[in-house]
Design an enzyme around this catalytic site. Structure first.
Site, PDB file in Angstrom:
ATOM      1  N   SER A 166       0.835  -1.204   0.000  1.00  0.00           N
ATOM      2  CA  SER A 166       0.000   0.000   0.000  1.00  0.00           C
ATOM      3  C   SER A 166       0.868   1.250   0.000  1.00  0.00           C
ATOM      4  O   SER A 166       1.685   1.457   0.896  1.00  0.00           O
ATOM      5  CB  SER A 166      -0.906   0.001   1.239  1.00  0.00           C
ATOM      6  N   ASP A 318      -6.536   1.040  -8.971  1.00  0.00           N
ATOM      7  CA  ASP A 318      -7.753   1.851  -9.078  1.00  0.00           C
ATOM      8  C   ASP A 318      -8.457   1.664 -10.423  1.00  0.00           C
ATOM      9  O   ASP A 318      -9.565   2.174 -10.624  1.00  0.00           O
ATOM     10  CB  ASP A 318      -7.412   3.331  -8.877  1.00  0.00           C
ATOM     11  N   LYS A 345     -11.794  -0.515  -0.621  1.00  0.00           N
ATOM     12  CA  LYS A 345     -11.656   0.817  -1.240  1.00  0.00           C
ATOM     13  C   LYS A 345     -12.894   1.653  -0.887  1.00  0.00           C
ATOM     14  O   LYS A 345     -13.613   1.343   0.051  1.00  0.00           O
ATOM     15  CB  LYS A 345     -11.464   0.668  -2.747  1.00  0.00           C
ATOM     16  N   ARG A 391     -15.168   5.749  -8.843  1.00  0.00           N
ATOM     17  CA  ARG A 391     -14.646   4.924  -9.945  1.00  0.00           C
ATOM     18  C   ARG A 391     -15.693   3.915 -10.444  1.00  0.00           C
ATOM     19  O   ARG A 391     -15.660   3.513 -11.606  1.00  0.00           O
ATOM     20  CB  ARG A 391     -13.355   4.229  -9.516  1.00  0.00           C
TER      21      ARG A 391
HETATM   22  C1  S3P Z   1      -3.075   5.943  -3.300  1.00  0.00           C
HETATM   23  C2  S3P Z   1      -2.752   4.623  -3.077  1.00  0.00           C
HETATM   24  C3  S3P Z   1      -3.655   3.505  -3.372  1.00  0.00           C
HETATM   25  C4  S3P Z   1      -4.806   3.943  -4.276  1.00  0.00           C
HETATM   26  C5  S3P Z   1      -5.407   5.247  -3.845  1.00  0.00           C
HETATM   27  C6  S3P Z   1      -4.363   6.347  -3.866  1.00  0.00           C
HETATM   28  C7  S3P Z   1      -2.082   6.989  -2.964  1.00  0.00           C
HETATM   29  O1  S3P Z   1      -4.198   3.016  -2.171  1.00  0.00           O
HETATM   30  O2  S3P Z   1      -5.789   2.949  -4.331  1.00  0.00           O
HETATM   31  O3  S3P Z   1      -6.478   5.618  -4.696  1.00  0.00           O
HETATM   32  O4  S3P Z   1      -2.234   8.139  -3.432  1.00  0.00           O
HETATM   33  O5  S3P Z   1      -1.134   6.675  -2.241  1.00  0.00           O
HETATM   34  P1  S3P Z   1      -3.426   1.957  -1.235  1.00  0.00           P
HETATM   35  O6  S3P Z   1      -2.252   2.618  -0.634  1.00  0.00           O
HETATM   36  O7  S3P Z   1      -4.434   1.574  -0.182  1.00  0.00           O
HETATM   37  O8  S3P Z   1      -3.059   0.807  -2.108  1.00  0.00           O
END
Ligand code: S3P
Length: 432
Positions: A166, A318, A345, A391
């Protein structure tokens, strides 16, 4: 607001989709911690990123807006002020998780909350490692659900394995690591988006990265960050909707301008190329440390089903909802696995995609960590629920363009979270 999207003839033209959400968040959060004035050109003005501006103003940061340019008067790494009320993080997971990393190392007390969706999302993945760094955090469900309170404390560096890959967790720990004693090391099994690392390197932070069996970031106690001038490119996650439309609507051709194609973010386009899509990167160039390109997409009637596995997910996390939409139009089966993160999400995106696909006449099998989609299906049309997830609303709008009877989308206005101009932009490139 409900919206109905009906069948069109084709997609034609050029589009510069709104700026990247991830980089926009970081362009305010990280420059707020600099010593001096930074400027951000093409900051994304959408629900989530305006939440970030509001929150950092509440933390004492002066942020001026002048047309397309934003000026951030940084307060230094520990210079924020105690907010006089609960911080409202709206729908934004990125604002919440990165800000937890900021607040853990300040010298005051703060509380944050968010909307109904955000209050259900797991925060323990950030609060637990922050507690290991000596952060003083409490909240619902032992500090794993908003509202969450943070009493600033003296942090110490840790080594952490970011199992879920993440970027929000990684970024929170990097930010906290700057204010911690000693070194903080974060390792990932698959590299997640690296905008925090890139921007901090640009700002002169003592951060290093290495790539081998695992991806490793090391950040040391940071004395100061230099202010910077950033220009934010177009968001590949927003461009994905229009690329998908051009691929599945016969006779379409579209150029998406100035799109961020950082390899940690362009997995959607690369996977589609693997399926046989006519997608080309043109005019590839660098902008403030990030790679951008104009993406040329043509209608591609002979796409073939493929496997999308866990290692593929971080660079297209995403985009899975709109990827599933394209998968309904390819030859053979598309199997998506290793995507259980989608369950947490803005909505449970596996459930939302599967139920909505069924609602419009598509045969699809739900898996715990993904789905199996049979190709070349007729889209009858019908009613879908966005679950107030931007989304999901936009992905099913794209499917509406090839539906026989049109698709009606409940709460379609939630698109404003990342893409307020989505429906106008769609109008501007469709031919009826
Ligand atoms: C993001 C990381 C992702 C993504 C989110 C934006 C970011 O989430 O899904 O829309 O800007 O760091 P995760 O860190 O939970 O994977």
């Amino acid at each position: 607001m409900e919206k109905e999207i009906i069948r069109i003839k084709r997609i034609k033209g050029e589009l510069r989709v709104p700026s990247d959400k991830s980089i926009s968040h970081r362009s305010v959060i990280l420059t707020s911690m600099a010593d001096g004035v930074s400027t951000v050109k093409n900051f994304l003005k959408a629900g989530d990123t305006l939440t970030t501006i509001n929150v950092y103003r509440k933390l004492g940061v002066k942020i001026e807006e002048n047309g397309g340019l934003i000026k951030v008067l940084g307060r230094g790494l520990k210079g924020f002020v105690e907010p006089d009320d609960v911080l409202d993080m709206g729908n934004s997971g990125t604002t919440t998780r990165l800000t937890l990393g900021v607040l853990a190392g300040q010298e005051f007390f703060s509380v944050m909350t968010g909307d109904g969706s955000l209050r259900k999302r797991p925060m323990g993945r950030v609060t637990q490692p922050l507690r290991n760094m000596n952060a003083d955090i409490d909240g619902r469900n032992r500090g794993s659900l908003l509202p969450i309170s943070v009493r600033g404390s003296k942090l110490k560096g840790i080594s952490f394995f970011n199992e879920k890959a993440s970027a929000q967790v990684k970024s929170a720990l990097i930010i906290a690591g700057m204010n911690a004693e000693g070194e903080t090391v974060i390792e990932e099994p698959f590299k997640s988006r690296d905008h925090t690392e890139k921007m901090l390197q640009f700002m002169g932070a003592p951060i290093t990265v290495s790539e081998g069996d695992v991806y490793r970031v090391t950040i040391k106690t940071t004395e100061r960050l230099n202010p910077i001038d950033v220009e934010v490119p177009a968001d590949p996650s927003s461009a994905a909707f229009f690329a998908a439309a051009a691929l599945i609507v016969p006779d379409s051709s579209l150029i998406l301008k100035e799109v961020l194609v950082n390899p940690t973010r362009d997995g959607f386009f690369r996977k589609l190329q693997e399926m046989g899509a006519d997608i080309r990167y043109e005019n590839v160039r660098e902008k403030t440390g990030e790679i951008v390109a104009d993406i040329h997409v043509n209608y591609s009637p002979h796409l073939r089903g493929i496997k999308v596995e866990r290692k593929d997910i971080p660079s297209m996390v995403d985009e899975i909802p709109v990827f599933a939409v394209v998968a309904t139009q390819v030859e053979g089966e598309t199997v998506i696995t290793g995507a259980s993160e989608l369950r947490v999400k803005e909505s449970d995106r596996i459930k939302a995609v599967v139920e909505n696909l069924r609602n419009v006449g598509v045969v699809v099998e739900e898996l715990e960590d993904g789905m199996i989609i049979k190709g070349k299906q007729k889209i009858k049309g019908g009613y879908v629920d966005s679950y107030k997830d931007h989304r999901i609303a936009m992905a099913f709008s794209i499917l509406g363009l090839i539906s026989e009877e049109g698709i009606k989308i409940k709460d379609a206005d939630c698109a404003y979270i990342s893409y307020p101009e989505f429906f106008e932009h769609l109008q501007s490139v469709v031919e009826r």
